[in-house]
Design an enzyme around this catalytic site. Structure first.
Site, mmCIF file in Angstrom:
data_model
loop_
_atom_site.group_PDB
_atom_site.id
_atom_site.type_symbol
_atom_site.label_atom_id
_atom_site.label_comp_id
_atom_site.label_asym_id
_atom_site.label_seq_id
_atom_site.Cartn_x
_atom_site.Cartn_y
_atom_site.Cartn_z
ATOM 1 N N THR A 1 -5.735 88.156 -20.041
ATOM 2 C CA THR A 1 -5.332 87.560 -18.819
ATOM 3 C C THR A 1 -6.364 86.252 -18.200
ATOM 4 O O THR A 1 -5.703 85.617 -17.683
ATOM 5 C CB THR A 1 -6.142 88.925 -17.825
ATOM 6 O OG1 THR A 1 -7.284 89.111 -18.139
ATOM 7 C CG2 THR A 1 -5.169 90.096 -18.158
ATOM 8 N N ASP A 2 -7.281 86.214 -18.814
ATOM 9 C CA ASP A 2 -8.035 84.686 -18.513
ATOM 10 C C ASP A 2 -7.263 83.643 -19.249
ATOM 11 O O ASP A 2 -7.287 82.576 -18.624
ATOM 12 C CB ASP A 2 -9.632 84.782 -19.017
ATOM 13 C CG ASP A 2 -10.508 85.581 -18.143
ATOM 14 O OD1 ASP A 2 -10.443 85.160 -16.951
ATOM 15 O OD2 ASP A 2 -11.166 86.307 -18.659
ATOM 16 N N GLU B 1 -9.792 82.628 -24.728
ATOM 17 C CA GLU B 1 -9.362 83.052 -23.359
ATOM 18 C C GLU B 1 -9.457 81.891 -22.397
ATOM 19 O O GLU B 1 -9.405 82.306 -21.212
ATOM 20 C CB GLU B 1 -9.921 84.279 -22.712
ATOM 21 C CG GLU B 1 -11.608 83.819 -22.577
ATOM 22 C CD GLU B 1 -12.568 85.182 -22.341
ATOM 23 O OE1 GLU B 1 -11.872 86.269 -21.659
ATOM 24 O OE2 GLU B 1 -13.755 85.345 -22.259
ATOM 25 N N HIS C 1 -18.137 92.590 -17.680
ATOM 26 C CA HIS C 1 -17.307 92.993 -16.589
ATOM 27 C C HIS C 1 -17.483 94.596 -16.278
ATOM 28 O O HIS C 1 -17.304 95.027 -15.158
ATOM 29 C CB HIS C 1 -15.817 92.790 -16.795
ATOM 30 C CG HIS C 1 -15.500 91.478 -16.965
ATOM 31 N ND1 HIS C 1 -15.686 90.725 -15.825
ATOM 32 C CD2 HIS C 1 -14.759 90.433 -17.760
ATOM 33 C CE1 HIS C 1 -15.177 89.329 -16.124
ATOM 34 N NE2 HIS C 1 -14.758 89.289 -17.248
ATOM 35 N N ARG D 1 -19.988 93.759 -25.549
ATOM 36 C CA ARG D 1 -19.716 92.263 -25.256
ATOM 37 C C ARG D 1 -20.855 91.658 -24.472
ATOM 38 O O ARG D 1 -21.159 92.452 -23.513
ATOM 39 C CB ARG D 1 -18.373 92.289 -24.445
ATOM 40 C CG ARG D 1 -17.983 90.751 -23.985
ATOM 41 C CD ARG D 1 -16.421 90.951 -23.553
ATOM 42 N NE ARG D 1 -16.161 91.666 -22.242
ATOM 43 C CZ ARG D 1 -14.986 91.472 -21.680
ATOM 44 N NH1 ARG D 1 -13.988 90.647 -22.167
ATOM 45 N NH2 ARG D 1 -14.598 92.257 -20.600
#
Length: 252
Positions: free
Chosen positions: A171-172, A146, A44, A69
């Site tokens: 959040t996911d 997630e 992201h 990541r």
């Protein structure tokens, strides 16, 4: 470079943050702040592989472990980031034990995996021929929990050999559970999910990690049993500091 496994072995907690901003100076500023690890976010963040080498170089000389990541399971950047000097990898959107086995196989040398030999930069900290002898034991692999599917399969995921822990993406996970995807969410359903992930990690002798938005929630996460906590990212810290500065000036 900080030894994350030693921190965990001694009962400590790893403090991490993410690197979203390209440019080695921003990473160097983060590296001198006192984090145990910094994670380049190629999923992201605004970071590409070309940014990885200068970012890792900017961490040299500071007691911080360079992590990354990857964008997705099976990414060709998996081995390339390890070759570039990443001490460990976080893999997003893991949902099954089979996903984890693929992530592990991509990240480890034979006979434990099928990572290709060519650690161009990673070998620099080692005597000739020694990196490959220890890499499979040293690399830190953290599959992300997630999604609701990953939560259902968390016990099987946690039992896959070769991983150091489970990295919970709140959040996911909230999204897939039908909850508001906000940071530091204390909704009972999500708090129970945190507890379930911690319990699965503990039963399998690995650590649980949590992405947090604030230092206050990170401290609460440690009290819950998380052994690695991330405090937002360089971009988030910059934004929060800038907004605080502007608000303080306007208020005066």
């Amino acid at each position: 470079m900080a030894d994350l496994r030693a921190i965990w072995a001694n009962g400590g907690t790893v403090l991490n943050s993410f690197i979203n901003l390209p440019g080695s100076f921003a990473t160097e500023v983060m590296a001198c702040a006192g984090f145990d690890s910094l994670t380049l976010d190629l999923q992201h963040g605004m970071v590409e592989f070309a940014d990885a080498i200068p970012a890792f170089q900017a961490m040299n000389g500071w007691d911080v472990a360079p992590l990354a990541r990857i964008p997705a399971i099976g990414s060709p950047l998996t081995g390339k980031l390890l070759d570039a000097g990443a001490a460990g990898l976080i893999c997003p959107m893991i949902e099954t034990a089979a996903d984890v086995r693929r992530f592990v196989a991509d990240s480890l040398y034979p006979p434990d995996g099928h990572r290709s030999n060519g650690a161009t930069r990673a070998v620099l900290r080692h005597q000739p021929g020694m990196y490959q002898k220890s890499a499979n034991d040293d690399v830190i692999l953290l599959p992300m929990i997630e999604t609701a599917a990953a939560l259902r399969n968390v016990e099987e995921i946690a039992a896959v050999p070769g991983i150091a822990g489970l990295y919970l993406g709140p959040t996911d996970l909230a999204f897939t559970l039908g909850l508001e995807p906000k940071g530091d969410n204390t909704t009972p359903q999500l708090m129970q999910a945190y507890a379930d992930v911690i319990a699965a990690a503990n039963r399998n002798g690995i650590i649980a990690a949590l992405h947090c938005g604030t230092p206050e929630f990170a401290r609460r996460a440690v009290e819950m049993g998380f052994r690695m906590v991330t405090i937002t990212a360089d971009s988030g810290l910059l934004l929060n500091a800038a907004r605080h500065a502007v608000a303080s000036f306007r208020a005066a």
